[in-house]
Design a protein around this motif. Sequence first.
Motif, PDB file in Angstrom:
ATOM      1  N   VAL A   1     -29.107  16.602 -11.474  1.00 40.27           N
ATOM      2  CA  VAL A   1     -28.792  16.454 -12.846  1.00 40.27           C
ATOM      3  C   VAL A   1     -27.320  16.223 -12.947  1.00 40.27           C
ATOM      4  O   VAL A   1     -26.378  17.379 -12.578  1.00 40.27           O
ATOM      5  CB  VAL A   1     -29.184  17.673 -13.902  1.00 40.27           C
ATOM      6  N   THR A   2     -26.868  14.874 -13.032  1.00 40.06           N
ATOM      7  CA  THR A   2     -25.453  14.887 -12.987  1.00 40.06           C
ATOM      8  C   THR A   2     -24.974  14.442 -14.482  1.00 40.06           C
ATOM      9  O   THR A   2     -25.537  13.926 -15.376  1.00 40.06           O
ATOM     10  CB  THR A   2     -25.019  13.595 -12.107  1.00 40.06           C
ATOM     11  N   ASN A   3     -23.699  15.228 -14.860  1.00 41.52           N
ATOM     12  CA  ASN A   3     -23.381  15.194 -16.315  1.00 41.52           C
ATOM     13  C   ASN A   3     -22.017  14.242 -16.226  1.00 41.52           C
ATOM     14  O   ASN A   3     -20.953  14.555 -15.550  1.00 41.52           O
ATOM     15  CB  ASN A   3     -22.746  16.569 -16.399  1.00 41.52           C
ATOM     16  N   VAL A   4     -22.091  13.073 -16.713  1.00 42.55           N
ATOM     17  CA  VAL A   4     -20.938  12.302 -16.797  1.00 42.55           C
ATOM     18  C   VAL A   4     -20.341  12.013 -18.277  1.00 42.55           C
ATOM     19  O   VAL A   4     -21.006  11.576 -19.076  1.00 42.55           O
ATOM     20  CB  VAL A   4     -21.429  10.815 -16.295  1.00 42.55           C
ATOM     21  N   PRO A   5     -19.175  12.637 -18.320  1.00 41.05           N
ATOM     22  CA  PRO A   5     -18.487  12.665 -19.726  1.00 41.05           C
ATOM     23  C   PRO A   5     -18.094  11.262 -20.181  1.00 41.05           C
ATOM     24  O   PRO A   5     -17.323  10.388 -19.492  1.00 41.05           O
ATOM     25  CB  PRO A   5     -17.245  13.683 -19.827  1.00 41.05           C
ATOM     26  N   GLY A   6     -18.487  10.570 -21.175  1.00 40.94           N
ATOM     27  CA  GLY A   6     -18.046   9.312 -21.655  1.00 40.94           C
ATOM     28  C   GLY A   6     -16.895   9.382 -22.782  1.00 40.94           C
ATOM     29  O   GLY A   6     -16.455  10.462 -23.020  1.00 40.94           O
ATOM     30  N   PRO A   7     -16.318   8.432 -23.189  1.00 32.70           N
ATOM     31  CA  PRO A   7     -15.216   8.409 -24.273  1.00 32.70           C
ATOM     32  C   PRO A   7     -15.584   9.147 -25.537  1.00 32.70           C
ATOM     33  O   PRO A   7     -16.782   8.836 -25.887  1.00 32.70           O
ATOM     34  CB  PRO A   7     -14.908   6.806 -24.358  1.00 32.70           C
ATOM     35  N   PRO A   8     -14.778   9.877 -26.011  1.00 31.86           N
ATOM     36  CA  PRO A   8     -15.183  10.464 -27.180  1.00 31.86           C
ATOM     37  C   PRO A   8     -14.994   9.524 -28.343  1.00 31.86           C
ATOM     38  O   PRO A   8     -15.133  10.033 -29.646  1.00 31.86           O
ATOM     39  CB  PRO A   8     -14.228  11.595 -27.355  1.00 31.86           C
ATOM     40  N   ILE A   9     -14.346   8.226 -28.466  1.00 34.51           N
ATOM     41  CA  ILE A   9     -14.143   7.335 -29.238  1.00 34.51           C
ATOM     42  C   ILE A   9     -14.675   6.028 -29.057  1.00 34.51           C
ATOM     43  O   ILE A   9     -15.159   5.803 -27.839  1.00 34.51           O
ATOM     44  CB  ILE A   9     -12.880   7.096 -29.578  1.00 34.51           C
ATOM     45  N   PRO A  10     -15.127   5.115 -30.087  1.00 33.79           N
ATOM     46  CA  PRO A  10     -15.537   3.743 -29.715  1.00 33.79           C
ATOM     47  C   PRO A  10     -14.888   2.835 -28.784  1.00 33.79           C
ATOM     48  O   PRO A  10     -13.438   2.936 -28.947  1.00 33.79           O
ATOM     49  CB  PRO A  10     -15.785   3.072 -31.142  1.00 33.79           C
ATOM     50  N   ILE A  11     -15.665   2.221 -27.671  1.00 37.16           N
ATOM     51  CA  ILE A  11     -14.881   1.209 -26.958  1.00 37.16           C
ATOM     52  C   ILE A  11     -15.454  -0.036 -27.233  1.00 37.16           C
ATOM     53  O   ILE A  11     -16.884  -0.164 -27.752  1.00 37.16           O
ATOM     54  CB  ILE A  11     -14.842   1.745 -25.637  1.00 37.16           C
ATOM     55  N   TYR A  12     -14.643  -1.115 -26.767  1.00 37.50           N
ATOM     56  CA  TYR A  12     -15.385  -2.483 -26.941  1.00 37.50           C
ATOM     57  C   TYR A  12     -15.254  -3.368 -25.769  1.00 37.50           C
ATOM     58  O   TYR A  12     -14.372  -3.307 -24.870  1.00 37.50           O
ATOM     59  CB  TYR A  12     -14.603  -3.093 -28.234  1.00 37.50           C
ATOM     60  N   SER A  13     -16.127  -4.111 -25.710  1.00 35.94           N
ATOM     61  CA  SER A  13     -16.191  -5.230 -24.472  1.00 35.94           C
ATOM     62  C   SER A  13     -16.614  -6.525 -25.047  1.00 35.94           C
ATOM     63  O   SER A  13     -17.294  -6.945 -25.795  1.00 35.94           O
ATOM     64  CB  SER A  13     -17.216  -4.914 -23.499  1.00 35.94           C
ATOM     65  N   THR A  14     -15.614  -7.663 -24.795  1.00 37.46           N
ATOM     66  CA  THR A  14     -15.360  -8.885 -25.390  1.00 37.46           C
ATOM     67  C   THR A  14     -15.361  -8.630 -26.958  1.00 37.46           C
ATOM     68  O   THR A  14     -16.010  -9.680 -27.885  1.00 37.46           O
ATOM     69  CB  THR A  14     -16.753  -9.744 -24.770  1.00 37.46           C
ATOM     70  N   GLY A  15     -14.755  -7.856 -27.464  1.00 36.08           N
ATOM     71  CA  GLY A  15     -14.839  -7.407 -28.935  1.00 36.08           C
ATOM     72  C   GLY A  15     -16.131  -6.939 -29.524  1.00 36.08           C
ATOM     73  O   GLY A  15     -15.998  -6.362 -30.637  1.00 36.08           O
ATOM     74  N   ALA A  16     -17.130  -6.899 -28.786  1.00 34.10           N
ATOM     75  CA  ALA A  16     -18.294  -6.056 -29.141  1.00 34.10           C
ATOM     76  C   ALA A  16     -18.430  -4.750 -29.033  1.00 34.10           C
ATOM     77  O   ALA A  16     -17.993  -4.137 -28.068  1.00 34.10           O
ATOM     78  CB  ALA A  16     -19.648  -6.643 -28.420  1.00 34.10           C
ATOM     79  N   ARG A  17     -18.576  -3.839 -29.960  1.00 29.49           N
ATOM     80  CA  ARG A  17     -18.578  -2.487 -30.029  1.00 29.49           C
ATOM     81  C   ARG A  17     -20.062  -1.861 -29.284  1.00 29.49           C
ATOM     82  O   ARG A  17     -21.040  -2.209 -29.250  1.00 29.49           O
ATOM     83  CB  ARG A  17     -18.595  -1.706 -31.360  1.00 29.49           C
ATOM     84  N   LEU A  18     -19.533  -0.952 -28.302  1.00 25.56           N
ATOM     85  CA  LEU A  18     -20.541  -0.192 -27.443  1.00 25.56           C
ATOM     86  C   LEU A  18     -21.194   0.812 -28.121  1.00 25.56           C
ATOM     87  O   LEU A  18     -20.678   1.846 -29.097  1.00 25.56           O
ATOM     88  CB  LEU A  18     -19.782   0.578 -26.171  1.00 25.56           C
ATOM     89  N   GLU A  19     -22.337   0.577 -28.600  1.00 26.59           N
ATOM     90  CA  GLU A  19     -23.180   1.579 -29.115  1.00 26.59           C
ATOM     91  C   GLU A  19     -24.022   2.591 -28.524  1.00 26.59           C
ATOM     92  O   GLU A  19     -24.128   3.714 -29.350  1.00 26.59           O
ATOM     93  CB  GLU A  19     -24.378   0.778 -30.023  1.00 26.59           C
ATOM     94  N   SER A  20     -24.331   2.513 -27.514  1.00 26.80           N
ATOM     95  CA  SER A  20     -24.926   3.647 -26.676  1.00 26.80           C
ATOM     96  C   SER A  20     -24.952   3.299 -25.165  1.00 26.80           C
ATOM     97  O   SER A  20     -24.903   1.946 -24.792  1.00 26.80           O
ATOM     98  CB  SER A  20     -26.360   3.451 -27.157  1.00 26.80           C
TER      99      SER A  20
END
Length: 542
Positions: free
Chosen positions: A396-415
């Motif tokens: 069970v590995t816990n990987v903290p992700g960004p606390p704010i929205p980020i984008y790739s090629t302008g598209a918003r990462l949703e999940s």
Amino acid sequence: MRQLQGMDASFVALESPTSPMHIGSILIYNPETAPGGFVRFKDILSFFESRMQLSKTIRQRMVRVPFDLDYPYWIEDPDFDLEYHVRHIALPKPGDWRQLCIQAARIFARPLDLNKPPWEFTVVEGLDNIPGVAPGSFAMVTKVHHAAIDGMSGIDLMEAMHTLDPNQPPPNAPDEWKPERVPGPAELLGKAYIGALANPVKQIEVAAKAAPGLANAIKGLLTQEFKLSSDMVAPRTRFNRKVSAHRVVEGRSVPLADIKAIRALDPGCKVNDVFLTIVGGALNKYLTAKSDLPKATMTAMAPISVRSSDERGDMGNQVAAMIAPLGTHIADPVERLKYVHSKTVNSKAMTDAMGARNMTEMSKVSPALWMSLGAQLYTRLGLANRGVGPPFSTVVTNVPGPPIPIYSTGARLESMMGLLCLNDGLGLGHVVQSYCDEATISFTACRELLPDPEFYIQCIEDSFNELRDAARALGETPAKAPAKPAPAKKPAAKKPPAKKASTKARTGTNPATGAKTTRKTTTAKKAAPKRRKSSGSRRNTT
């Protein structure tokens, strides 16, 4: 040219056709924030090409020493081709969530070509029937060899391929990358000879650094700051056998606020304790249904990052391990959380006493030849099927992700949903991950050992719901009023009971992953007529 370290080299040694040693994720993007509201594949290629200088991983390939006499080396690949590493497919109709997971499992089951930079990103279109996913959205299935990154350096790779603003321009700094010459066998054997002469000195240095940690561990045992118990010994389960070449993956997203609220059930417990308890409950339900639940608690290996702030961009692994009992033998969710919390406190104290960083450093002086031969014999002799396996049941590995929205090629990462590598003796692994206000619990498993991923993900959902409902019940329970003295005179006439509020729950679906979400609505409830009993007890519907 830079040499791999001991733990990184172990992932190379464990690589086999049935155990590809890469980790990755399923990412879902909404293109509505991109220029024009859509993203083409060539836009993705151009975006990646403009940002390659921000990551050391992207253009480095591995060169192995003949006969594995020494650890491999990283070099800048003279034949790097971006279009080889970024691929493009589409789901067949109807394009639902289960199809995406099946396709991701197929992609993830294929080993990487270790003669090239060890990573691949596959863009997946055709997400036409996933509830809540906007039209035109696309997914990206990523895989990067575990020798190149751990969870934290993987986040740095994510940062290199994403921006904080959808319209952020490419980096201004010039790309000064230069390819390297591929070293020949004679040169690599010469380096291996020099390394073999220097290794005993390194072993003495590491032993000297580890001695205080060992002394602290012994002292801690004697003073009972922590203790060794049978709970740390993992029972044998159906997941601790030789794995096949086939994979299944699944995951669900839940509100991060609910995960944090569950901590109130046992003061002092951490978010990671909650995740471990959810996994323990899911395994309890799954194996009980299979009449295969061991009497002793199952355990998890929980990686601990020891990467310092100045090592964030470095390739390779800087992790130690903590063994955490999961409380799979406890059906009650609240009791299981208390049990897991008490055991993780003990495990953390033991790890701190030994020194997590020292544990990592010790792996860097293991002889490469013996490491490679040991890994090959373990697989070829099928020792996992003979009771020889890792000292834990799952990961069970816990990987903290960004606390704010980020984008790739302008598209918003949703999940985002994490994926893990498996090897003989470890047929099931979990990744828990946070991003903005959601938490994702996902698993990767051998298809032969866990053939029904839909049932297991339902067990994870049910385990989470039990803890969430217990936390809500705790928060909604009013404080008990102090008892009033009995009246001296005849009591006053009883007044009709006040109207009560009843809470109803409306269940919806998580947009990205299909997880169930709950919204509460309140309506007035009429008081029961005088001298009439309620037709039923009040029930918590959330």
